[in-house]
Write an enzyme that holds these catalytic residues in place. Structure first.
Site, mmCIF file in Angstrom:
data_model
loop_
_atom_site.group_PDB
_atom_site.id
_atom_site.type_symbol
_atom_site.label_atom_id
_atom_site.label_comp_id
_atom_site.label_asym_id
_atom_site.label_seq_id
_atom_site.Cartn_x
_atom_site.Cartn_y
_atom_site.Cartn_z
ATOM 1 N N ARG A 251 -1.094 -1.789 -7.030
ATOM 2 C CA ARG A 251 -1.294 -3.112 -5.978
ATOM 3 C C ARG A 251 -2.243 -4.191 -6.641
ATOM 4 O O ARG A 251 -2.112 -5.159 -6.569
ATOM 5 C CB ARG A 251 -2.133 -2.332 -4.616
ATOM 6 C CG ARG A 251 -2.438 -3.270 -3.771
ATOM 7 C CD ARG A 251 -2.772 -2.529 -2.553
ATOM 8 N NE ARG A 251 -3.188 -3.507 -1.540
ATOM 9 C CZ ARG A 251 -2.734 -4.216 -0.585
ATOM 10 N NH1 ARG A 251 -1.608 -4.495 -0.408
ATOM 11 N NH2 ARG A 251 -3.451 -4.904 0.239
ATOM 12 N N TYR B 91 -9.947 -7.994 -5.036
ATOM 13 C CA TYR B 91 -9.108 -7.472 -5.575
ATOM 14 C C TYR B 91 -9.137 -8.074 -7.175
ATOM 15 O O TYR B 91 -8.786 -7.243 -8.132
ATOM 16 C CB TYR B 91 -7.613 -7.362 -5.209
ATOM 17 C CG TYR B 91 -7.251 -6.410 -4.275
ATOM 18 C CD1 TYR B 91 -6.596 -5.174 -4.887
ATOM 19 C CD2 TYR B 91 -7.317 -6.618 -3.049
ATOM 20 C CE1 TYR B 91 -6.519 -4.229 -4.070
ATOM 21 C CE2 TYR B 91 -7.126 -5.465 -1.941
ATOM 22 C CZ TYR B 91 -6.445 -4.299 -2.455
ATOM 23 O OH TYR B 91 -6.493 -3.397 -1.840
ATOM 24 N N LYS C 225 -2.643 -1.843 8.190
ATOM 25 C CA LYS C 225 -3.923 -2.052 8.303
ATOM 26 C C LYS C 225 -4.169 -3.163 9.081
ATOM 27 O O LYS C 225 -3.559 -4.007 8.889
ATOM 28 C CB LYS C 225 -4.433 -2.106 6.777
ATOM 29 C CG LYS C 225 -6.176 -1.904 6.854
ATOM 30 C CD LYS C 225 -6.387 -1.699 5.233
ATOM 31 C CE LYS C 225 -7.979 -1.592 5.058
ATOM 32 N NZ LYS C 225 -8.392 -1.382 3.795
ATOM 33 N N HIS D 141 -2.892 3.294 -6.576
ATOM 34 C CA HIS D 141 -3.577 2.014 -5.983
ATOM 35 C C HIS D 141 -3.826 0.901 -7.068
ATOM 36 O O HIS D 141 -3.501 -0.327 -6.806
ATOM 37 C CB HIS D 141 -4.632 1.981 -5.027
ATOM 38 C CG HIS D 141 -5.366 0.929 -4.354
ATOM 39 N ND1 HIS D 141 -4.589 0.711 -3.128
ATOM 40 C CD2 HIS D 141 -6.232 -0.134 -4.399
ATOM 41 C CE1 HIS D 141 -5.365 -0.370 -2.593
ATOM 42 N NE2 HIS D 141 -6.124 -0.661 -3.235
ATOM 43 N N ARG E 86 0.691 -1.079 -0.001
ATOM 44 C CA ARG E 86 0.187 -0.137 -0.112
ATOM 45 C C ARG E 86 0.831 1.201 -0.141
ATOM 46 O O ARG E 86 2.074 1.447 0.382
ATOM 47 C CB ARG E 86 -0.927 0.167 1.200
ATOM 48 C CG ARG E 86 -1.866 -1.201 1.236
ATOM 49 C CD ARG E 86 -2.659 -0.990 2.494
ATOM 50 N NE ARG E 86 -3.631 -2.164 2.778
ATOM 51 C CZ ARG E 86 -3.469 -3.488 3.487
ATOM 52 N NH1 ARG E 86 -2.373 -3.566 4.045
ATOM 53 N NH2 ARG E 86 -4.354 -4.224 3.287
ATOM 54 N N HIS F 28 -3.922 -8.723 3.723
ATOM 55 C CA HIS F 28 -5.354 -8.745 3.749
ATOM 56 C C HIS F 28 -5.663 -9.523 5.099
ATOM 57 O O HIS F 28 -4.975 -10.446 5.490
ATOM 58 C CB HIS F 28 -5.808 -9.613 2.369
ATOM 59 C CG HIS F 28 -5.774 -8.654 1.073
ATOM 60 N ND1 HIS F 28 -5.841 -9.217 -0.213
ATOM 61 C CD2 HIS F 28 -5.816 -7.324 1.125
ATOM 62 C CE1 HIS F 28 -5.884 -8.186 -0.903
ATOM 63 N NE2 HIS F 28 -5.763 -7.160 -0.221
#
Length: 328
Positions: free
Chosen positions: A256, A296, A178, A253, A153, A287
């Site tokens: 990613r 994704y 995260k 992003h 990220r 994740h």
């Protein structure tokens, strides 16, 4: 909690208690705090004694400038606060989520090709150093290399410190990102080569283990900021002539997305079972679950086509035998 120098609203103490509770549970709640601070200022300006349906509707109307998805999130944050308040006040107003704006259709990710990444690296090499960014070409080369080969990220990238790189193990330590989880990310040979090249150039700046990896010239220990990095990458996208089908510039992003896409597509093309590798990919990307990784990767046409080809290849003998039997 104050409101532009004035006293907080009647709901202010409850908002403060709510945020304090969740932060004590280990949640960041930075975004939620900002949203609720805005609500507090709004209620204070209205002189509201409590959050009523009329106050909530007026506040929601003031958010009309935001996209439906962002507005829905703001309303959801306030609804969660109201549910918390209802624990001690059964008559507390709670918004009906069925009246919230519908979610916007998810933006289709742009998938970078290897040729486009090479073009971006060439554009990064053409950048000129600046007093506030003496390592600008090297910083953007490393940023592109890591985003492309690891799926980090943007925020994780700019928070990396020099000591997070282990040259012997060829890994990066991503600290408490995260979901408050840390993880080790393995680096490819090309990423290691780019990292070593960058670290040689970076010796002109402080290189203690806790010094920022991506550094600029603002002070001795100033890390590149996420917004500045994204702006610089967008300029590289524009210089390389890379645009989406709609003519817009890709997002940071999307690098990613591209990482996940190419990993999965590579598994299909190599004849590997993606079900065995998805947990590993989910862990590498940070994740919370494999389901997050699947989000994704859905709707990526080359992956779907590869899956269909693979199914056809394995099913052909069975289907052929079935047809042969019926003909006889």
């Amino acid at each position: 909690m104050k409101s532009n120098g004035s006293e907080q609203s009647a709901l202010g103490p409850a908002i403060a208690s709510y945020l304090e509770l969740h932060r004590a549970l280990g949640r960041n709640f930075r975004n939620e705090g900002g949203i609720l601070a805005g609500l507090d200022r709004f209620l204070a300006a209205r002189g509201a004694e409590a959050l009523t349906a009329a106050d909530f509707d007026a506040w929601a109307l003031a958010l009309a400038r935001l996209s439906p998805t962002v507005r829905r999130n703001h309303l959801r944050v306030v609804r969660n606060l109201c549910l918390y308040l209802r624990r001690t006040d059964p008559d507390c107003f709670v918004p009906d989520p069925r009246e919230f704006p519908a979610r916007s259709a998810p933006q289709r990710p742009f998938i970078f090709s290897e040729q486009q990444i090479l073009a971006l690296l060439r554009e990064a090499n053409r950048l000129s150093p600046a007093p506030v960014s003496p390592l600008r070409p090297a910083v953007y080369r490393l940023a592109l290399a890591l985003l492309w080969t690891t799926g980090l990220r943007r925020g994780e990238l700019v928070r990396l410190a020099i000591g997070d790189y282990d040259a012997c193990q060829r890994t990066l330590l991503v600290r408490r990102s995260k979901f408050h989880k840390s993880r080790l990310v393995a680096l490819s040979g090309s990423a290691v080569a780019e990292m070593e090249r960058y670290l040689k150039e970076r010796r002109v700046l402080p290189d203690e283990p806790d010094a920022p990896l991506l550094a600029n010239g603002h002070g001795d220990r100033q890390a590149c900021c996420a917004a500045g990095l994204a702006q610089g990458l967008r300029k590289l996208f524009q210089a390389a002539g890379i645009r989406t089908d709609s003519g817009d510039l890709p997002r940071t992003h999307d690098l990613r997305h591209s990482y996940a896409h190419h990993v999965l597509l590579g598994w299909y093309r190599a004849g590997r079972d993606p079900r065995a590798g998805l947990p590993r990919l989910a862990a590498a990307m940070g994740h919370a679950s494999v389901a997050s990784t699947a989000i994704y990767l859905r709707c990526l046409e080359p992956v779907a086509e590869a899956a269909a080809e693979r199914f056809a290849r394995y099913a052909a003998p069975v289907l052929g035998a079935t047809r042969g039997g019926s003909d006889g």
